[in-house]
Motif scaffolding. Structure first.
Motif, short mmCIF file in Angstrom:
data_model
loop_
_atom_site.label_atom_id
_atom_site.label_comp_id
_atom_site.label_asym_id
_atom_site.label_seq_id
_atom_site.Cartn_x
_atom_site.Cartn_y
_atom_site.Cartn_z
N LEU A 248 -36.89 99.70 26.58
CA LEU A 248 -37.55 99.51 26.62
C LEU A 248 -38.00 98.17 25.66
CD1 LEU A 248 -39.60 102.58 27.79
CD2 LEU A 248 -38.83 100.79 28.70
N CYS A 249 -37.48 98.31 24.87
CA CYS A 249 -38.03 97.79 23.14
C CYS A 249 -36.78 96.27 22.94
CB CYS A 249 -37.06 97.98 21.90
SG CYS A 249 -38.52 99.55 21.45
N TYR A 250 -35.12 96.41 23.76
CA TYR A 250 -34.63 95.73 23.80
C TYR A 250 -35.30 94.34 25.01
CZ TYR A 250 -31.45 96.85 20.65
OH TYR A 250 -30.45 97.55 19.60
N GLY A 251 -35.42 94.99 25.73
CA GLY A 251 -36.15 94.60 27.52
C GLY A 251 -37.01 93.57 27.04
N ILE A 252 -38.13 94.02 25.91
CA ILE A 252 -39.39 93.52 25.58
C ILE A 252 -38.75 92.16 25.20
CG2 ILE A 252 -41.25 93.01 24.34
CD1 ILE A 252 -41.49 96.52 25.32
N ILE A 253 -37.92 92.30 23.88
CA ILE A 253 -37.31 91.95 22.79
C ILE A 253 -37.12 90.13 23.48
CG2 ILE A 253 -36.15 90.62 21.15
CD1 ILE A 253 -36.50 93.78 19.72
N LEU A 254 -36.32 90.59 24.06
CA LEU A 254 -35.91 89.22 24.90
C LEU A 254 -36.65 88.79 26.36
CD1 LEU A 254 -32.44 91.27 25.40
CD2 LEU A 254 -32.14 89.29 25.18
N PHE A 255 -37.03 89.12 26.80
CA PHE A 255 -38.34 89.15 27.57
C PHE A 255 -39.34 87.60 26.09
CE2 PHE A 255 -43.11 88.32 28.89
CZ PHE A 255 -42.67 87.68 29.78
N LEU A 256 -39.42 87.81 25.25
CA LEU A 256 -39.95 86.76 24.66
C LEU A 256 -38.62 85.42 23.96
CD1 LEU A 256 -41.91 89.62 22.39
CD2 LEU A 256 -42.37 87.95 23.62
N LEU A 257 -37.42 85.78 23.86
CA LEU A 257 -36.44 84.97 23.54
C LEU A 257 -35.88 84.24 24.32
CD1 LEU A 257 -34.08 87.69 21.37
CD2 LEU A 257 -35.75 85.86 20.72
N SER A 258 -36.93 84.93 26.05
CA SER A 258 -36.14 84.08 27.00
C SER A 258 -37.00 82.78 26.93
CB SER A 258 -36.36 84.87 28.80
OG SER A 258 -37.75 85.36 29.28
N ARG A 259 -38.07 82.50 26.43
CA ARG A 259 -39.24 81.47 26.85
C ARG A 259 -38.67 80.84 25.45
NH1 ARG A 259 -40.21 81.67 31.41
NH2 ARG A 259 -38.96 82.67 31.49
N ILE A 260 -38.26 80.72 24.65
CA ILE A 260 -37.10 80.12 23.22
C ILE A 260 -36.24 79.46 23.23
CG2 ILE A 260 -37.57 79.79 20.96
CD1 ILE A 260 -39.08 82.65 20.99
N ILE A 261 -34.86 80.41 23.74
CA ILE A 261 -33.81 80.44 23.49
C ILE A 261 -32.85 79.40 23.96
CG2 ILE A 261 -31.22 82.09 22.58
CD1 ILE A 261 -33.12 82.41 20.79
N PRO A 262 -32.63 79.83 25.51
CA PRO A 262 -32.34 79.28 26.31
C PRO A 262 -31.81 77.40 26.38
CG PRO A 262 -33.70 80.82 27.56
CD PRO A 262 -33.85 80.73 26.46
#
Length: 447
Positions: A102-116
């Motif tokens: 669950l933690c990884y899913g939340i972290i990647l959701f936030l990063l999906s707005r920044i990293i791509p």
């Protein structure tokens, strides 16, 4: 009735290796279908679209690597506690695994707005490819909860011996992805054509549905474990990653290598990036039987090492090396004969074929060495040394492949880049031979 432990110690080695390896090959085949199906349909959009998902691949690979590394560590602890009949501790480990997913899913959701966007822009200047890459990554990262939960639940089912349910979970997710890909990409049944973003949505939908099926199987058909809620326990987390970190680092190194290669090749042609993407799709199928044997070898050798049965260990090692050598000769020959036909699966353009045909033929020469290397490192793991496997990965990809690729791009031609794979795999074989004659020999001499 003969149990699994007795089979590891008594069943004829050829039959045992096949019996242990075959389900793993099937599982890996199903997993590889996600990316292959996306690639097949996205290739029909344009080469730019295909290049985009090739650029996105290292990020997806790291996500899966983290999920699998976490799952491997969790599975190891779960199996140990289940063997001790400590069901309370087993449940606790599973609940911690759920928390991490669950933690990884939340972290990647936030990063999906920044990293791509910065990630894509660092590799190519083509605005169309950048746009496609951002579209794809925003979805697969933002909704990565599906892949983390699916892999978490698969490992829980595996730890209690329910391999059939694990394969069924994977199969359902893959079939959903195959069905939805053309519908979402090209806009059938009244839906809008979503292109590359549609491929990403199909992928995460398959993963989410696979995770839901895994949850149903876990709660309805797995009485040994009853996961109540996510749980945090620092000691269990340490135990999970003591086992899982080497696997995660190895995948991360591979992703870093692909990222650097894409940057080097972007200065030559975006078709070169597309060709590399096709190569990794082909490689995922080429190496499936080898990885199946690789994973089958570990429990057989580990069990017989504990049982001090030197003869069975030696038979397993010899059979594994012989099997992968024969398989790699066969697939190398097929690739060398039919490179154009293989590239046509991905709707390759003339430029991509011009680059890709010699690339596949040259890279095919590395496969025989690669099979020996993969099985060799699994033997090291079976004897309890994961560090040698990690060093081998660093040697192949960071120490040899990337410098050869850089020198080739700067001073020679693109074809010399591909020889880096052959040189790296040959060096890996020398590494494996040396430690088979030192580390493994010492282990066997103690029996």
């Amino acid at each position: 009735m003969e149990n699994k432990e007795n089979k590891l110690g008594t069943m004829p080695i050829p039959k045992l290796l096949f019996q242990v390896s075959f389900p793993i090959v099937i599982s890996m085949f199903i997993q590889s279908m996600y990316n292959l199906v996306d690639s097949y349909y996205v290739g029909k959009i344009s080469e730019a679209a295909f290049s985009a998902i090739s650029i996105a691949f290292p990020v997806q690979n790291i996500m899966v690597g983290v999920a699998v590394g976490t799952g491997v560590g969790m599975n190891s602890l779960l199996s140990r506690h289940l063997g001790e009949k400590d069901f309370e501790k087993s449940n606790k480990v599973a609940e911690v695994g759920l928390f991490l997913g669950l933690c990884y899913g939340i972290i990647l959701f936030l990063l999906s707005r920044i990293i791509p966007l910065p990630y894509a822009s660092a590799q190519v200047d083509d605005a169309e490819i950048i746009g496609y890459t951002v579209d794809y990554l925003q979805v697969v990262m933002g909704l990565s909860m599906g892949v983390f939960m699916q892999i978490f639940l698969e490992r829980v089912l595996q730890s209690t011996g329910r391999a059939v349910l694990t394969m069924l979970t994977q199969l359902i997710g893959a079939v959903i992805n195959i069905i939805l890909d053309p519908i979402f990409i090209f806009g059938y049944f009244g839906l809008p054509a979503m292109g590359v973003r549609g491929a990403a949505i199909a992928t995460v939908t398959g993963q989410i549905i696979g995770a839901i099926c895994g949850a149903i199987f876990e709660y309805k058909l797995n009485p040994e474990l009853k996961i109540k809620k996510p749980s945090f326990d620092l000691e269990i987390i340490k135990g999970i990653y003591a086992v899982g970190i080497p696997s995660t680092i190895t995948v991360t190194i591979q992703s870093f290598t692909i990222y650097v290669l894409n940057r080097l090749l972007s200065g030559i042609s975006t078709s070169a990036i597309a060709a590399v993407g096709a190569y990794f799709k082909v490689q995922s199928f080429v190496f499936m039987p080898t990885f199946g044997i690789n994973n089958g070898v570990v429990p057989i050798i580990a069990y017989n090492y504990g049982a001090k049965n030197k003869d069975r260990i030696l038979k397993t090692i010899k059979l594994a090396f012989a099997a992968v050598t024969v398989m790699m000769i066969v697939v190398s020959s097929i690739i060398m004969i039919f490179p154009r036909e293989i590239l046509s699966i991905f709707s390759a353009t003339d430029e991509m074929i011009k680059i890709g045909v010699p690339m596949l033929r040259i890279c095919a020469t590395s496969y025989i060495f690669a099979g020996i290397s993969i099985v060799g490192t699994s033997i090291f793991q079976a004897f309890g040394n994961g560090i040698l496997s990690l060093i081998d990965s660093i040697l192949r990809q960071i120490v040899i492949l990337l410098p050869v690729a850089y020198i080739a791009v700067k001073y020679f031609s693109i074809n010399e880049v591909w020889w880096g794979y052959t040189i790296a795999e040959f060096a890996s074989v020398l590494f494996v031979i040396y430690f088979m004659r030192t580390f493994v020999k010492k282990k066997l001499d103690l029996i």
